[in-house]
Design a protein around this motif. Structure first.
Motif, PDB file in Angstrom:
ATOM      1  N   ILE A   1      -2.073   1.575   4.912  1.00 22.70           N
ATOM      2  CA  ILE A   1      -2.888   1.337   6.103  1.00 22.70           C
ATOM      3  C   ILE A   1      -2.484   0.024   6.773  1.00 22.70           C
ATOM      4  CG2 ILE A   1      -5.235   0.829   6.902  1.00 22.70           C
ATOM      5  CD1 ILE A   1      -6.224   2.797   4.755  1.00 22.70           C
TER       6      ILE A   1
ATOM      7  N   THR B   1       0.326   1.882   9.172  1.00 23.71           N
ATOM      8  CA  THR B   1      -0.506   2.175  10.335  1.00 23.71           C
ATOM      9  C   THR B   1      -0.644   0.971  11.249  1.00 23.71           C
ATOM     10  OG1 THR B   1      -1.760   3.835   9.098  1.00 23.71           O
ATOM     11  CG2 THR B   1      -2.782   2.946  11.095  1.00 23.71           C
TER      12      THR B   1
ATOM     13  N   ASP C   1       5.781   8.282   9.384  1.00 21.55           N
ATOM     14  CA  ASP C   1       4.645   7.651   8.720  1.00 21.55           C
ATOM     15  C   ASP C   1       4.146   8.493   7.554  1.00 21.55           C
ATOM     16  OD1 ASP C   1       4.843   5.615  10.523  1.00 21.55           O
ATOM     17  OD2 ASP C   1       2.962   6.029  11.578  1.00 21.55           O
TER      18      ASP C   1
ATOM     19  N   TYR D   1       3.915   7.171   3.767  1.00 24.00           N
ATOM     20  CA  TYR D   1       2.652   7.172   3.030  1.00 24.00           C
ATOM     21  C   TYR D   1       2.813   7.887   1.685  1.00 24.00           C
ATOM     22  CZ  TYR D   1      -1.011   5.170   6.025  1.00 24.00           C
ATOM     23  OH  TYR D   1      -1.828   4.309   6.712  1.00 24.00           O
TER      24      TYR D   1
END
Length: 311
Positions: free
Chosen positions: A85, A89, A192, A196
């Motif tokens: 995150i 992100t 992404d 992850y």
């Protein structure tokens, strides 16, 4: 008699080295997948500390060692998600966020230990599993085939990791995302998403490495039980050229040196204690310094990716 002692010493050093390589293998293989996707995670040490504590604590409270290992994996996944995150992100600088994750894991594990345990407490850890037939082979059986199942798992994961990375579609996506994320994105690969997945997988293996230290090796928890192994695992990824078998070689190099210094102390050989302790680290640094060839780091390692931009 000297021959018997020498043979027993060599077997002891090798068998101990095989066991000591386990946390390095687990953590470094996980970090290899993370870095192959373009993310480097300096928070491995903190994840290992939390995995070590939770594996110990749940086993201590419930008496179920497998539940303790499972919780360590879950905690590792959650910490990997947190790292994702922040770094994927929100695109924070990965080195800083990794150090922050390390400090978080270090502080939280120490706090929980003092609040809910308070003193060194032992547990019944994993027992060695002798492989039928193979475990009875003189010398070889003792060295390779008389360990607990987490040791076997760590070594089995080496060829499995190679197959996954080089012989599967998912492995191809990982390598593409870590090298040319723009091209991978153009082909419909979620940059992404892959990052992850790799970060969570790598963090789960780091949590498992930590659990091994408490339920598979020491049968207890102590402050900073990892003793820098997470940072060494990161170095082993570079030493191994982001290859599972290279990481295996580096892990064994360090663990055998560590095993040797431990046996030197046990036997009371006249070597300064400080020199014996630093021996594994000196050997690893020298190996990193003199390793030959170009370092083939993933081209996009450490670079956040944003669609529509390059580099």
């Amino acid at each position: 008699m000297e021959d018997v002692i020498s043979q027993g010493l060599i077997v002891g050093i090798l068998a101990t080295g095989i066991r000591l390589a386990t946390p390095f293998l687990l953590a470094a293989l996980g970090e290899m997948f993370t870095q192959r996707s373009g993310v480097y995670n300096l928070g491995i040490e903190g994840i290992m500390l939390m995995g070590a504590f939770m594996g110990f604590f749940v086993t201590w409270r419930t008496g179920n060692i497998y539940l303790g290992i499972l919780i360590s994996l879950i905690v590792g996944a959650l910490m990997g998600l947190l790292m994702g995150i922040v770094s994927i992100t929100f695109k924070a600088e990965q080195g800083i966020s990794g150090i922050g994750l390390y400090m978080f894991g270090w502080g939280l594990s120490g706090l929980l230990f003092r609040l809910y345990v308070g003193a060194i407490t032992t547990i019944e850890g994993l027992r060695p599993v002798k492989i039928p037939g193979l475990g009875d082979i003189p010398y070889i059986g003792t060295i390779f085939f008389n360990h607990n199942w987490l040791v076997y798992l760590a070594y089995i994961l080496v060829p499995i990791s190679w197959l996954v990375l080089y012989k599967t579609t998912w492995g191809l996506k990982v390598r593409a995302v870590g090298t040319t994320p723009e091209a991978a994105d153009t082909l419909g690969v979620s940059v992404d998403g892959i990052r992850y997945q790799c970060l969570i997988l790598g963090s789960m293996l780091a949590g498992l490495a930590g659990a091994y230290l408490t339920v598979g090796q020491a049968n207890m928890y102590a402050d900073y039980i990892t003793a820098g192994r997470g940072f060494i695992a990161v170095a082993l990824v570079y030493f191994g050229r982001w290859s599972p078998f290279g990481i295996l070689a580096g892990s064994l190099l360090f663990s055998m040196a560590d095993s040797f210094q431990q046996w030197v102390q046990v036997l009371g050989i006249s070597v300064p204690y400080e020199l014996a302790v630093i021996l594994p680290y000196v050997i690893t640094i020298m190996a990193l310094a003199v390793s030959f060839g170009r370092v083939w780091a993933p081209a996009a390692l450490g670079r956040p990716y944003e669609r529509g931009t390059r580099g």
